[in-house]
Design an enzyme around this catalytic site. Structure first.
Site, mmCIF file in Angstrom:
data_model
loop_
_atom_site.group_PDB
_atom_site.id
_atom_site.type_symbol
_atom_site.label_atom_id
_atom_site.label_comp_id
_atom_site.label_asym_id
_atom_site.label_seq_id
_atom_site.Cartn_x
_atom_site.Cartn_y
_atom_site.Cartn_z
ATOM 1 N N LYS A 199 0.651 -1.147 -0.125
ATOM 2 C CA LYS A 199 0.094 -0.203 0.044
ATOM 3 C C LYS A 199 0.845 1.118 -0.091
ATOM 4 C CE LYS A 199 -3.789 2.082 2.675
ATOM 5 N NZ LYS A 199 -4.746 1.966 3.918
ATOM 6 N N ASN A 239 -14.667 -5.979 3.641
ATOM 7 C CA ASN A 239 -13.582 -5.743 4.138
ATOM 8 C C ASN A 239 -12.905 -6.880 5.137
ATOM 9 O OD1 ASN A 239 -13.145 -2.953 3.842
ATOM 10 N ND2 ASN A 239 -14.100 -2.340 5.856
ATOM 11 N N THR A 273 -20.394 1.589 7.473
ATOM 12 C CA THR A 273 -21.270 1.305 6.101
ATOM 13 C C THR A 273 -22.500 1.498 6.425
ATOM 14 O OG1 THR A 273 -19.140 0.383 4.910
ATOM 15 C CG2 THR A 273 -21.176 0.138 4.151
#
Length: 473
Positions: free
Chosen positions: A59, A157, A192
């Site tokens: 990342k 996730n 979410t």
């Protein structure tokens, strides 16, 4: 960016200039492959560790962007959180590297895809859903025990490895106790919509552990039903359903499962089931096996500098000791052990590679130096210095406080010294001004502290990066 660690590797063909640049930044240790995920402030690449051939996900965070919009504390917290959570069912952080413009997270590469992809094809068999749910709860329980709350649990996730084991990922919205307000609750609105607990939407503060449990309940419902318990094309209508806790279980849900879900998806956090209670239910316990694994506290990864030779040579001394040595030292403690410096702490040794500088303005007024002297010798030296100038000495484990006896311009001069373990043969001593006037501190460092400790400083690292005194504020 959970999906980032799941896509197939790129080809070994010609690399773009950006990939070549990244390879150089990573000291050639990782062959950068295909871009497999992208967010607003970060990109994720598949890469190969050239030393062992294993695939990893890297990342890459743009430092300038996150600093411009105030995400400094957010990234710092994410690093802190990933240090705490090493569990077989959590995506692992291997190492962190940085340059002047980029921060690199080298992560576990998970090949099996998102759990969401499986659910999108329809509901799962009960034994499969139970296995995933058991692994999820095991990971969440571990996080909570380490003071970490995910706050955005959802199938997107959660990743699956090639053996079909679950891996929780994306801790970017996670919280730690430091964020709790005076009322003992968290207040950040996050998560979410379809998986968020009603108390988060109410914006009156919430217990993050209970929020994770609600989300786990919604995930379990989705695994078993193949659809969401709360769903509406209109988001506000969906929020109303969540607030009321309006959902129906399909006819194929067993009574034990319905009882568990009803207690997890409970709109009242005070009566909502706890993790230990979940693990004690009949439905959960069926076929459950406790995961046994070894955790080496706070020694999670190595950190290399791409442009600082001093740091790279210092890191050679900081490689992890064999597990047997670690265990034997724990069993036979002779003196108070200094806290072990992990890779994240070592970053700060080089000014060109100082992560604390990425996140905090200015310095903490501290100075570090490396020594091979035993802890007892270091403390004795500090006591000798204090005796010469009539300072009071206070000791606790590997921390020493030197307190002046007279009031200066800004009160008594107080200096704190803390000893850390770099390797079994090396210690790092950090000295800070805790109170008093800056000029008096510098004078004390130059006339008393530096000469008194100079004999302990290792010659090969005794330069301006490590030596006493430092510029303080």
């Amino acid at each position: 960016m959970a999906a980032a660690a799941t896509s197939p590797a790129g080809s070994d063909g010609a690399r773009t200039p950006r990939q070549k640049e990244m390879k150089g930044l990573l000291l050639g240790r990782y062959e950068i492959g295909k871009l497999i995920g992208q967010g607003t402030f970060a990109k994720v690449y598949h890469a190969r560790n050239v030393s062992n051939g294993e695939g990893v996900a890297i990342k890459v965070i743009d430092k300038e962007k996150i600093m411009k919009i105030g995400l400094i504390a957010h990234i710092k917290r994410e690093i802190s959180i990933l240090r705490r959570v090493r569990h077989p069912n959590i995506v692992q952080l291997f190492e962190v590297m940085a340059t002047k413009s980029k921060i690199f997270f080298v992560m576990e590469y998970v090949k099996g895809g998102e759990l969401f992809s499986k659910v999108a094809k329809g509901r799962l068999k009960e034994e499969v859903a139970r296995k995933y749910f058991q692994q999820l709860v095991s990971a969440v329980a571990f996080c909570h025990a380490r003071g970490v709350y995910h706050r955005d649990l959802k199938p997107e996730n959660i990743l699956l490895d090639e053996d079909g084991n679950l891996k929780v990922s994306d801790f970017g919205l996670s919280a730690i106790p430091d964020q709790i307000k005076q009322d003992g609750l968290f207040h950040t609105l996050c998560g979410t919509p379809a998986y968020v607990a009603p108390e988060v939407l109410a914006r009156k503060g919430y217990d993050a552990a209970k929020v994770d449990i609600w989300s786990c309940g919604v995930i379990l419902f989705v695994l078993m039903a193949g659809y969401l318990p709360f769903h509406d094309q209109n988001v506000m209508s969906m929020y109303k359903k969540i607030h009321k806790g309006e959902f129906r279980c399909p006819r194929w849900f067993s009574p034990d499962l319905i009882r568990l879900l009803t207690r997890m998806i409970d709109t009242n956090p005070e009566t909502r089931i706890t993790i230990p209670e979940i693990m004690d239910t009949k439905w959960f316990k069926k076929g459950f096996k406790h995961v046994k694994f070894y955790i080496e506290d706070d020694k999670l990864c190595n950190v290399d500098s791409c442009d600082t030779e001093e740091f790279a040579s210092l890191l050679d001394h900081a490689l992890l000791e064999p597990e047997t040595e670690i265990e034997s030292r724990r069993k036979i403690p002779i003196l108070p052990r200094p806290a072990s410096l992990n890779a994240f702490d070592i970053i700060s040794f080089s000014r060109g590679f100082d992560l604390s500088g990425l996140f905090e303005e200015g310095s903490n007024g501290g100075t570090r130096f490396v020594t091979a002297a035993p802890v007892s010798t270091i403390i004795s030296k500090l006591e000798e210095i204090a005796k010469v100038v009539s300072f009071t000495v206070r000791k606790k484990d590997c921390r020493v406080s030197l307190e002046g006896s007279r009031d200066g311009v800004k009160g008594p001069l107080t200096i704190a010294a803390e000893i850390f373990e770099l390797t079994p043969l090396l210690r790092v001593v950090e000295v800070k001004k805790k109170g008093g006037d800056r000029f008096e501190y510098e004078e004390f460092c130059n006339k008393e502290l530096k000469p008194g400790l100079q004999s302990l400083v290792m010659g090969e690292v005794a330069d301006s990066s490590y030596n006493l005194p430092s510029d303080t504020k």
